[in-house]
Design a protein around this motif. Structure first.
Motif, PDB file in Angstrom:
ATOM      1  N   PRO A  73       0.812  -1.226   0.000  1.00  0.00           N
ATOM      2  CA  PRO A  73       0.000   0.000   0.000  1.00  0.00           C
ATOM      3  C   PRO A  73       0.839   1.266   0.000  1.00  0.00           C
ATOM      4  CG  PRO A  73       0.117  -0.874   2.224  1.00  0.00           C
ATOM      5  CD  PRO A  73       0.813  -1.874   1.321  1.00  0.00           C
ATOM      6  N   GLU A  74       0.283   2.292  -0.660  1.00  0.00           N
ATOM      7  CA  GLU A  74       0.906   3.628  -0.650  1.00  0.00           C
ATOM      8  C   GLU A  74      -0.199   4.656  -0.506  1.00  0.00           C
ATOM      9  OE1 GLU A  74       3.582   4.680  -4.027  1.00  0.00           O
ATOM     10  OE2 GLU A  74       2.630   2.903  -4.883  1.00  0.00           O
ATOM     11  N   ILE A  75       0.099   5.737   0.168  1.00  0.00           N
ATOM     12  CA  ILE A  75      -0.834   6.863   0.224  1.00  0.00           C
ATOM     13  C   ILE A  75      -0.556   7.730  -0.996  1.00  0.00           C
ATOM     14  CG2 ILE A  75      -1.474   8.943   1.506  1.00  0.00           C
ATOM     15  CD1 ILE A  75      -0.761   7.324   4.073  1.00  0.00           C
ATOM     16  N   VAL A  76      -1.575   7.895  -1.848  1.00  0.00           N
ATOM     17  CA  VAL A  76      -1.375   8.677  -3.074  1.00  0.00           C
ATOM     18  C   VAL A  76      -1.998  10.056  -2.990  1.00  0.00           C
ATOM     19  CG1 VAL A  76      -1.042   6.677  -4.566  1.00  0.00           C
ATOM     20  CG2 VAL A  76      -3.364   7.551  -4.188  1.00  0.00           C
ATOM     21  N   ALA A  77      -2.843  10.295  -1.989  1.00  0.00           N
ATOM     22  CA  ALA A  77      -3.398  11.632  -1.753  1.00  0.00           C
ATOM     23  C   ALA A  77      -3.795  11.728  -0.298  1.00  0.00           C
ATOM     24  CB  ALA A  77      -4.607  11.874  -2.650  1.00  0.00           C
ATOM     25  N   GLU A  78      -3.643  12.921   0.261  1.00  0.00           N
ATOM     26  CA  GLU A  78      -4.065  13.109   1.654  1.00  0.00           C
ATOM     27  C   GLU A  78      -4.386  14.576   1.872  1.00  0.00           C
ATOM     28  OE1 GLU A  78      -0.825  12.290   4.502  1.00  0.00           O
ATOM     29  OE2 GLU A  78       0.519  12.319   2.774  1.00  0.00           O
ATOM     30  N   SER A  79      -5.304  14.812   2.807  1.00  0.00           N
ATOM     31  CA  SER A  79      -5.654  16.200   3.109  1.00  0.00           C
ATOM     32  C   SER A  79      -6.187  16.299   4.533  1.00  0.00           C
ATOM     33  CB  SER A  79      -6.705  16.711   2.118  1.00  0.00           C
ATOM     34  OG  SER A  79      -7.879  15.941   2.227  1.00  0.00           O
ATOM     35  N   GLY A  80      -6.150  17.520   5.045  1.00  0.00           N
ATOM     36  CA  GLY A  80      -6.686  17.782   6.369  1.00  0.00           C
ATOM     37  C   GLY A  80      -5.843  17.187   7.472  1.00  0.00           C
ATOM     38  N   SER A  81      -6.244  17.466   8.699  1.00  0.00           N
ATOM     39  CA  SER A  81      -5.514  16.936   9.841  1.00  0.00           C
ATOM     40  C   SER A  81      -6.510  16.704  10.970  1.00  0.00           C
ATOM     41  CB  SER A  81      -4.447  17.944  10.277  1.00  0.00           C
ATOM     42  OG  SER A  81      -3.786  17.452  11.424  1.00  0.00           O
ATOM     43  N   GLU A  82      -6.292  15.622  11.699  1.00  0.00           N
ATOM     44  CA  GLU A  82      -7.205  15.266  12.767  1.00  0.00           C
ATOM     45  C   GLU A  82      -6.402  14.637  13.889  1.00  0.00           C
ATOM     46  OE1 GLU A  82     -11.466  14.227  11.419  1.00  0.00           O
ATOM     47  OE2 GLU A  82     -10.472  12.337  11.880  1.00  0.00           O
ATOM     48  N   ARG A  83      -6.674  15.071  15.117  1.00  0.00           N
ATOM     49  CA  ARG A  83      -5.981  14.480  16.262  1.00  0.00           C
ATOM     50  C   ARG A  83      -6.919  13.522  16.982  1.00  0.00           C
ATOM     51  NH1 ARG A  83      -2.236  17.679  20.469  1.00  0.00           N
ATOM     52  NH2 ARG A  83      -1.162  17.802  18.479  1.00  0.00           N
ATOM     53  N   ALA A  84      -6.446  12.318  17.284  1.00  0.00           N
ATOM     54  CA  ALA A  84      -7.264  11.374  18.054  1.00  0.00           C
ATOM     55  C   ALA A  84      -6.348  10.429  18.807  1.00  0.00           C
ATOM     56  CB  ALA A  84      -8.204  10.589  17.143  1.00  0.00           C
ATOM     57  N   GLU A  85      -6.923   9.799  19.809  1.00  0.00           N
ATOM     58  CA  GLU A  85      -6.162   8.847  20.608  1.00  0.00           C
ATOM     59  C   GLU A  85      -5.949   7.564  19.810  1.00  0.00           C
ATOM     60  OE1 GLU A  85      -7.961   7.661  24.358  1.00  0.00           O
ATOM     61  OE2 GLU A  85      -6.029   8.044  25.318  1.00  0.00           O
ATOM     62  N   GLU A  86      -4.767   7.018  19.938  1.00  0.00           N
ATOM     63  CA  GLU A  86      -4.414   5.840  19.157  1.00  0.00           C
ATOM     64  C   GLU A  86      -3.716   4.823  20.046  1.00  0.00           C
ATOM     65  OE1 GLU A  86      -3.300   7.394  15.215  1.00  0.00           O
ATOM     66  OE2 GLU A  86      -1.897   5.744  15.090  1.00  0.00           O
ATOM     67  N   GLY A  87      -3.902   3.554  19.710  1.00  0.00           N
ATOM     68  CA  GLY A  87      -3.192   2.490  20.409  1.00  0.00           C
ATOM     69  C   GLY A  87      -2.669   1.497  19.400  1.00  0.00           C
ATOM     70  N   CYS A  88      -1.818   0.592  19.842  1.00  0.00           N
ATOM     71  CA  CYS A  88      -1.176  -0.353  18.923  1.00  0.00           C
ATOM     72  C   CYS A  88      -1.122  -1.725  19.580  1.00  0.00           C
ATOM     73  CB  CYS A  88       0.244   0.133  18.603  1.00  0.00           C
ATOM     74  SG  CYS A  88       1.154  -0.954  17.492  1.00  0.00           S
ATOM     75  N   LEU A  89      -1.442  -2.768  18.817  1.00  0.00           N
ATOM     76  CA  LEU A  89      -1.401  -4.133  19.354  1.00  0.00           C
ATOM     77  C   LEU A  89       0.006  -4.519  19.797  1.00  0.00           C
ATOM     78  CD1 LEU A  89      -3.757  -5.923  16.796  1.00  0.00           C
ATOM     79  CD2 LEU A  89      -4.256  -5.357  19.180  1.00  0.00           C
ATOM     80  N   SER A  90       1.012  -3.816  19.304  1.00  0.00           N
ATOM     81  CA  SER A  90       2.400  -4.116  19.678  1.00  0.00           C
ATOM     82  C   SER A  90       2.875  -3.294  20.877  1.00  0.00           C
ATOM     83  CB  SER A  90       3.335  -3.853  18.489  1.00  0.00           C
ATOM     84  OG  SER A  90       3.084  -4.801  17.465  1.00  0.00           O
ATOM     85  N   ILE A  91       2.005  -2.406  21.366  1.00  0.00           N
ATOM     86  CA  ILE A  91       2.347  -1.619  22.561  1.00  0.00           C
ATOM     87  C   ILE A  91       1.124  -1.631  23.484  1.00  0.00           C
ATOM     88  CG2 ILE A  91       3.526   0.476  23.360  1.00  0.00           C
ATOM     89  CD1 ILE A  91       3.939   1.276  20.433  1.00  0.00           C
ATOM     90  N   PRO A  92       0.767  -2.828  24.005  1.00  0.00           N
ATOM     91  CA  PRO A  92      -0.495  -2.968  24.738  1.00  0.00           C
ATOM     92  C   PRO A  92      -0.582  -2.000  25.919  1.00  0.00           C
ATOM     93  CG  PRO A  92       0.532  -5.116  24.375  1.00  0.00           C
ATOM     94  CD  PRO A  92       1.523  -4.073  23.946  1.00  0.00           C
ATOM     95  N   ASP A  93      -1.786  -1.489  26.125  1.00  0.00           N
ATOM     96  CA  ASP A  93      -2.120  -0.641  27.280  1.00  0.00           C
ATOM     97  C   ASP A  93      -1.478   0.751  27.243  1.00  0.00           C
ATOM     98  OD1 ASP A  93      -3.747  -2.639  28.503  1.00  0.00           O
ATOM     99  OD2 ASP A  93      -1.904  -3.667  29.100  1.00  0.00           O
TER     100      ASP A  93
END
Ligand code: NI
Length: 185
Positions: A73-93
């Motif tokens: 996969p590649e990102i071919v277009a992007e716009s805007g910005s949004e902040r939200a809380e994020e988590g990762c299965l490789s960094i539990p809790d």
């Protein structure tokens, strides 16, 4: 299908660049099946190959019960910005606020070898960006401020004891904590 072990923060594979997939093989199809099963068991909404110790450039995402396979996969277009809380299965809790593009268009190959483009907003856009980062050795904590990141790494010093060999072993019945409602990626 089988459950795979998830590599957690500190495992070098999470920082390793992946290799583009030249063609879809039975081995790759099996990997994708196992990644979906593992992601479901961990109650996540995205999982990238390095998180299960593999270096094929492939990730799976499932938001609103729509399973999506992303090969090269590649990102071919992007716009805007949004902040939200994020988590990762490789960094539990561990969770943190991350700024992402609000809208992205991703170009990728599917399991039939066809190239497709998919536009996404909101959580799906965030999931695409998070997983594509994984395919290039990047983690969401890399976006945190110096102080936040230092705090996270200090907490991880305690949490990581739960993951000998930097591996997280899931069981089909395991019910990981999604205490604050953020579904990890
Ligand atoms: Ni992740």
């Amino acid at each position: 299908m089988s459950l795979l072990e998830i590599h957690v923060l500190g495992s070098p594979v999470l920082r390793t660049e992946t290799t583009p997939v030249a063609r879809v093989t039975d081995d790759l199809r099996r990997l994708v099946d196992d990644m979906f099963e593992t992601m479901h068991a961990a109650q996540g909404i995205g999982l990238a190959a390095p998180q299960v110790g593999r270096l094929e450039r492939v990730a799976v995402v499932e938001v609103d019960r729509e399973p999506i396979v992303l090969i090269n996969p590649e990102i071919v277009a992007e716009s805007g910005s949004e902040r939200a809380e994020e988590g990762c299965l490789s960094i539990p809790d561990i969770y943190g606020d991350v700024d992402r593009s609000a809208r992205v268009t991703v170009r990728a190959m599917d399991l039939d070898g066809n190239v497709f483009e998919r536009e996404a907003t909101d959580l799906l856009a965030r999931a695409f960006q998070h997983e594509i980062d994984h395919l290039h050795g990047k983690l969401f904590i890399d976006y945190l401020s110096f102080l936040k990141r230092r705090g996270v790494l200090a907490r991880w010093e305690d949490l990581k004891e739960k993951y000998p060999g930097q591996r997280r072993v899931l069981s089909p019945a395991s019910t990981p904590s999604t205490a604050d409602g953020v579904e990890p990626l």
